[in-house]
Design a protein around this motif. Structure first.
Motif, PDB file in Angstrom:
ATOM      1  N   VAL A  40       0.819  -1.213   0.000  1.00 18.46           N
ATOM      2  CA  VAL A  40       0.000   0.000   0.000  1.00 18.46           C
ATOM      3  C   VAL A  40       0.852   1.262   0.000  1.00 18.46           C
ATOM      4  O   VAL A  40       1.973   1.287   0.503  1.00 18.46           O
ATOM      5  N   SER A  41       0.263   2.311  -0.591  1.00 17.16           N
ATOM      6  CA  SER A  41       0.833   3.656  -0.536  1.00 17.16           C
ATOM      7  C   SER A  41       0.329   4.326   0.738  1.00 17.16           C
ATOM      8  O   SER A  41      -0.571   3.818   1.403  1.00 17.16           O
ATOM      9  N   ALA A  42       0.871   5.483   1.014  1.00 18.79           N
ATOM     10  CA  ALA A  42       0.372   6.291   2.128  1.00 18.79           C
ATOM     11  C   ALA A  42      -1.053   6.745   1.828  1.00 18.79           C
ATOM     12  O   ALA A  42      -1.444   6.859   0.666  1.00 18.79           O
ATOM     13  N   THR A  46      -1.026  12.242   2.056  1.00 18.97           N
ATOM     14  CA  THR A  46      -0.102  12.221   3.201  1.00 18.97           C
ATOM     15  C   THR A  46       1.324  12.595   2.824  1.00 18.97           C
ATOM     16  O   THR A  46       1.987  13.374   3.533  1.00 18.97           O
ATOM     17  N   THR A  47       1.823  12.038   1.702  1.00 29.56           N
ATOM     18  CA  THR A  47       3.216  12.295   1.334  1.00 29.56           C
ATOM     19  C   THR A  47       3.429  13.786   1.074  1.00 29.56           C
ATOM     20  O   THR A  47       4.422  14.365   1.517  1.00 29.56           O
ATOM     21  N   ASP A  48       2.454  14.413   0.376  1.00 26.78           N
ATOM     22  CA  ASP A  48       2.559  15.859   0.134  1.00 26.78           C
ATOM     23  C   ASP A  48       2.568  16.627   1.449  1.00 26.78           C
ATOM     24  O   ASP A  48       3.336  17.573   1.623  1.00 26.78           O
ATOM     25  N   GLY A  73       4.604   7.740   6.185  1.00 27.88           N
ATOM     26  CA  GLY A  73       3.265   7.762   5.597  1.00 27.88           C
ATOM     27  C   GLY A  73       2.757   6.355   5.326  1.00 27.88           C
ATOM     28  O   GLY A  73       1.620   5.992   5.664  1.00 27.88           O
ATOM     29  N   GLU A  74       3.612   5.536   4.754  1.00 28.02           N
ATOM     30  CA  GLU A  74       3.232   4.167   4.414  1.00 28.02           C
ATOM     31  C   GLU A  74       3.110   3.300   5.670  1.00 28.02           C
ATOM     32  O   GLU A  74       2.361   2.327   5.690  1.00 28.02           O
ATOM     33  N   LEU A  75       3.846   3.657   6.737  1.00 30.89           N
ATOM     34  CA  LEU A  75       3.735   2.865   7.979  1.00 30.89           C
ATOM     35  C   LEU A  75       2.349   3.024   8.592  1.00 30.89           C
ATOM     36  O   LEU A  75       1.799   2.092   9.185  1.00 30.89           O
ATOM     37  N   GLY A 135       4.776   0.326   0.657  1.00 29.56           N
ATOM     38  CA  GLY A 135       5.362   0.644  -0.640  1.00 29.56           C
ATOM     39  C   GLY A 135       6.377   1.765  -0.530  1.00 29.56           C
ATOM     40  O   GLY A 135       6.528   2.373   0.532  1.00 29.56           O
ATOM     41  N   PHE A 136       7.134   2.007  -1.627  1.00 28.39           N
ATOM     42  CA  PHE A 136       7.865   3.271  -1.780  1.00 28.39           C
ATOM     43  C   PHE A 136       9.114   3.384  -0.916  1.00 28.39           C
ATOM     44  O   PHE A 136       9.745   4.424  -0.888  1.00 28.39           O
ATOM     45  N   GLN A 137       9.526   2.295  -0.220  1.00 24.68           N
ATOM     46  CA  GLN A 137      10.664   2.439   0.696  1.00 24.68           C
ATOM     47  C   GLN A 137      11.555   1.211   0.721  1.00 24.68           C
ATOM     48  O   GLN A 137      11.138   0.110   0.377  1.00 24.68           O
ATOM     49  N   GLY A 149      11.092   7.461  -4.888  1.00 20.64           N
ATOM     50  CA  GLY A 149      10.599   8.478  -5.829  1.00 20.64           C
ATOM     51  C   GLY A 149       9.082   8.441  -5.838  1.00 20.64           C
ATOM     52  O   GLY A 149       8.479   7.391  -5.594  1.00 20.64           O
ATOM     53  N   ARG A 150       8.475   9.599  -6.128  1.00 19.23           N
ATOM     54  CA  ARG A 150       7.022   9.719  -6.050  1.00 19.23           C
ATOM     55  C   ARG A 150       6.334   8.662  -6.899  1.00 19.23           C
ATOM     56  O   ARG A 150       6.753   8.380  -8.012  1.00 19.23           O
ATOM     57  N   GLY A 151       5.283   8.088  -6.338  1.00 17.98           N
ATOM     58  CA  GLY A 151       4.559   7.042  -7.046  1.00 17.98           C
ATOM     59  C   GLY A 151       5.263   5.701  -7.022  1.00 17.98           C
ATOM     60  O   GLY A 151       4.875   4.764  -7.733  1.00 17.98           O
ATOM     61  N   GLY A 152       6.292   5.569  -6.167  1.00 18.58           N
ATOM     62  CA  GLY A 152       7.156   4.392  -6.204  1.00 18.58           C
ATOM     63  C   GLY A 152       6.559   3.088  -5.700  1.00 18.58           C
ATOM     64  O   GLY A 152       7.167   2.026  -5.860  1.00 18.58           O
ATOM     65  N   SER A 153       5.360   3.139  -5.101  1.00 15.79           N
ATOM     66  CA  SER A 153       4.777   1.887  -4.591  1.00 15.79           C
ATOM     67  C   SER A 153       4.485   0.883  -5.703  1.00 15.79           C
ATOM     68  O   SER A 153       4.523  -0.334  -5.462  1.00 15.79           O
ATOM     69  N   ASP A 154       4.173   1.367  -6.894  1.00 16.62           N
ATOM     70  CA  ASP A 154       3.972   0.446  -8.030  1.00 16.62           C
ATOM     71  C   ASP A 154       5.229  -0.397  -8.222  1.00 16.62           C
ATOM     72  O   ASP A 154       5.159  -1.612  -8.458  1.00 16.62           O
TER      73      ASP A 154
HETATM   74  N1  ASP Z   1       3.173   7.753  -1.120  1.00 19.37           N
HETATM   75  C1  ASP Z   1       4.136   7.913  -2.188  1.00 19.37           C
HETATM   76  C2  ASP Z   1       3.751   9.080  -3.074  1.00 19.37           C
HETATM   77  O1  ASP Z   1       2.778   9.751  -2.830  1.00 19.37           O
HETATM   78  C3  ASP Z   1       4.332   6.661  -2.968  1.00 19.37           C
HETATM   79  C4  ASP Z   1       3.153   6.216  -3.794  1.00 19.37           C
HETATM   80  O2  ASP Z   1       2.072   6.776  -3.700  1.00 19.37           O
HETATM   81  O3  ASP Z   1       3.306   5.259  -4.564  1.00 19.37           O
HETATM   82  O4  ASP Z   1       4.445   9.374  -3.999  1.00 19.37           O
END
Ligand code: ASP
Ligand code: MG
Length: 409
Positions: A40-42, A46-48, A73-75, A135-137, A149-154
Motif C-alpha cells: 500500500v501507498s500512504a 499524506t506524502t505531500d 506515511g506508508e507505515l 510501498g515506496f521504501q 521516488g514519487r509514485g514508487g509503490s507500483d
Molecule cells: N506515497 C508515495 C507518493 O505519494 C508513494 C506512492 O504513492 O506510490 O508518492
C-alpha cells in the motif's frame, strides 16, 4: 493455489471506510484459497503533507531525514490495514520495506531497488498470514531508510512479485485501467483490455499514471501486471508480453495519447560549439539527480556558438537553474532562458515502427488546431511534442480524434 501481489494506491486507502473496503477485498482473495501480499501507498495526500511539514522547519530538508520522514506515511497505512483485517478475523501482519527485505542504493528520494530478500515474507505466507508491505521504501547497505521516488509503490509491488515468483501483480487504483487517453480529458476514451510492456512503458513515461520503473521491472522479469479499479468491479487492463497476434488493421493503429502538464524548458544561449560542452552541461545535472527529457541543440550560422534547449519537470526547474548558474564561464555560455508553462503530448503505438507518416500526421492535426509546437522528440514507437500547457488538453482531444481512437476498436 496462486500467489498474488496486490497494490493499493493512496486514493484507495484515503480514509477508514476505504481501508476497510480494501481489507474485505484482500480477505476475499485469501478466502478463495490464494496467498496474497498487499503493498500500500500512504493515505491519499499524506506524502505531500509530510513534504510541506518538512519545509516548515527547513528550506532544504536533509535528504536522509526527509526520506525517513516520508517513509512514515506508508507505515500508517499498512498498520491500519493490518488492524482492519485482524478485526475482520484474519491473521494479518504489516511489514515496513526494510522488514520486507527491500534493499536499495543510497540515492535518497529516488533510490533504486538493488535486491529483494523475500525470506521474511515467505515465512509469514507459509504461516498462513496475509502480508501487508509498505510501498515506496527500502534500506541502504548502511541500514538507512530510502524512498523510491514519487509514485514508487507500483515499483515495490512489481519488485516483490518478481522476487516471490508471484502469478500476477495487480495494481488497484482510482481509474478502471489504461485508456487510449485520460478519460477525464477525452470523454470517449476507451479502456484497453491489454497492452504490451513496451507500449505501456512509453505511455507511462509520457504521462499515463503509472511508475515507469514498475513497467521496466515487469518486462525484465516477465510479471503480468493487471491495472484495475479498487472501487468499481470492472475488468481492467492486463500489461504483459504481447505476441503481435493483433489483427492487421489494429496493428497499424496508434495505441494511445499521453500527456504531461508539468514541463519546463531551459535554453542556454550561445555556448561554445566544441567537444565537451554538452557533457559539461548535462553531467552536473545528472549528478544532481535531475532528469532531463527532451534535448535540442542547434548550430548557429557562424558555427562558433550554439543554443542548447532541454526540458525538466517544473518541480526540478529551480534546482536545474541553480546547477547551471556556476557553469557559465567554464562553458562560455550566454543567456539562460526558462519557460515553466509547457506540456508534452505524445502519440504511442508499436505500429508506428518503420512506418512513415505518423509524425507528419501529428503535426498536421496540431497545426489545424492552431497549436504551436515548441520541441519534438521521438522514439521508435512514440512521438512527443512540447506545446503550451494551456493547449495540452485540447491537443489530446484533437489527437485522439485525429488518430481515430474514438472509433470503436
Ligand atoms: N506515497 C508515495 C507518493 O505519494 C508513494 C506512492 O504513492 O506510490 O508518492
Ligand atoms: Mg500514489
Amino acid at each position: 493455489m496462486a500467489l498474488y501481489v496486490h497494490k493499493y494506491g493512496g486514493s484507495s486507502v484515503a480514509d477508514a471506510d476505504k481501508i476497510v473496503n480494501v481489507a474485505r477485498r484482500i480477505a476475499a482473495v485469501h478466502d478463495q484459497g490464494h496467498q496474497i501480499v498487499t503493498v500500500v501507498s500512504a493515505m491519499g495526500g499524506t506524502t505531500d503533507e509530510l513534504i510541506d511539514l518538512a519545509r516548515t522547519v527547513s528550506n532544504e530538508p536533509d535528504p536522509r531525514e526527509l526520506d525517513f520522514l516520508l517513509s512514515t506515511g506508508e507505515l500508517v497505512s499498512i498498520t491500519l490495514l493490518s488492524m482492519a483485517l485482524r478485526s475482520l478475523g484474519y491473521d494479518a501482519i504489516s511489514l515496513s520495506g526494510p522488514q520486507a527485505g527491500i534493499r536499495t542504493d543510497n540515492s535518497y528520494g529516488r533510490a533504486r531497488i538493488s535486491q529483494v530478500d523475500p525470506d521474511r515474507i515467505s515465512r509469514e505466507l507459509d504461516a498462513g498470514r496475509l502480508v501487508i508491505v509498505a510501498g515506496f521504501q527500502g534500506l541502504t547497505p548502511d541500514d538507512d531508510v530510502t524512498t523510491l521516488g514519487r509514485g514508487g509503490s507500483d515499483t515495490t509491488a512489481v519488485a516483490l512479485a518478481a522476487a516471490l515468483g508471484a502469478d500476477r501483480c495487480d495494481i488497484y487504483t482510482d481509474v478502471e485501467g489504461i485508456y487510449t487517453a485520460d478519460p477525464r480529458v477525452v470523454a470517449n476514451a476507451s479502456k484497453m483490455p491489454e497492452v504490451g510492456y513496451e507500449e505501456m512503458l512509453e505511455l507511462a513515461a509520457a504521462g499515463a499514471k503509472m511508475h515507469p520503473r514498475s513497467i521496466e521491472l515487469g518486462a525484465a522479469y516477465n510479471v503480468p501486471i493487471y491495472v484495475a479499479s479498487s472501487f468499481v468491479d470492472a475488468t481492467g487492463t492486463l500489461i504483459r508480453q504481447v505476441s503481435d497476434d493483433r489483427q492487421m488493421e489494429d496493428r497499424i493503429k496508434v495505441t494511445g495519447i499521453a500527456y504531461q502538464s508539468n514541463v519546463a524548458k531551459v535554453t542556454v544561449c550561445g555556448v561554445a560549439d566544441r567537444p565537451g560542452v554538452a557533457a559539461g552541461l548535462f553531467e552536473p545535472l545528472s549528478e544532481a539527480g535531475i532528469n532531463v527529457d527532451t534535448i535540442v541543440q542547434n548550430t548557429s550560422a557562424d558555427r562558433t556558438t550554439t543554443d542548447i534547449s532541454f526540458t525538466v519537470t517544473t518541480d526540478d526547474l529551480p534546482r536545474a537553474l541553480r546547477v547551471i548558474a556556476p557553469l557559465e564561464t567554464a562553458l562560455g555560455m550566454g543567456q539562460v532562458i526558462s519557460d515553466p508553462t509547457l506540456a508534452s503530448v505524445s502519440v504511442v503505438g508499436s505500429g508506428m515502427q518503420n512506418t512513415p507518416g505518423y509524425a507528419s500526421r501529428m503535426f498536421r492535426i496540431l497545426a489545424d488546431g492552431g497549436i504551436n509546437i515548441d520541441m519534438i522528440t521521438t522514439s521508435e514507437i512514440r512521438i512527443s511534442c512540447i506545446i503550451s500547457r494551456d493547449q495540452a488538453q485540447e491537443a489530446v482531444r484533437l489527437l485522439h480524434q485525429g488518430f481515430e481512437l474514438d472509433k470503436s476498436r
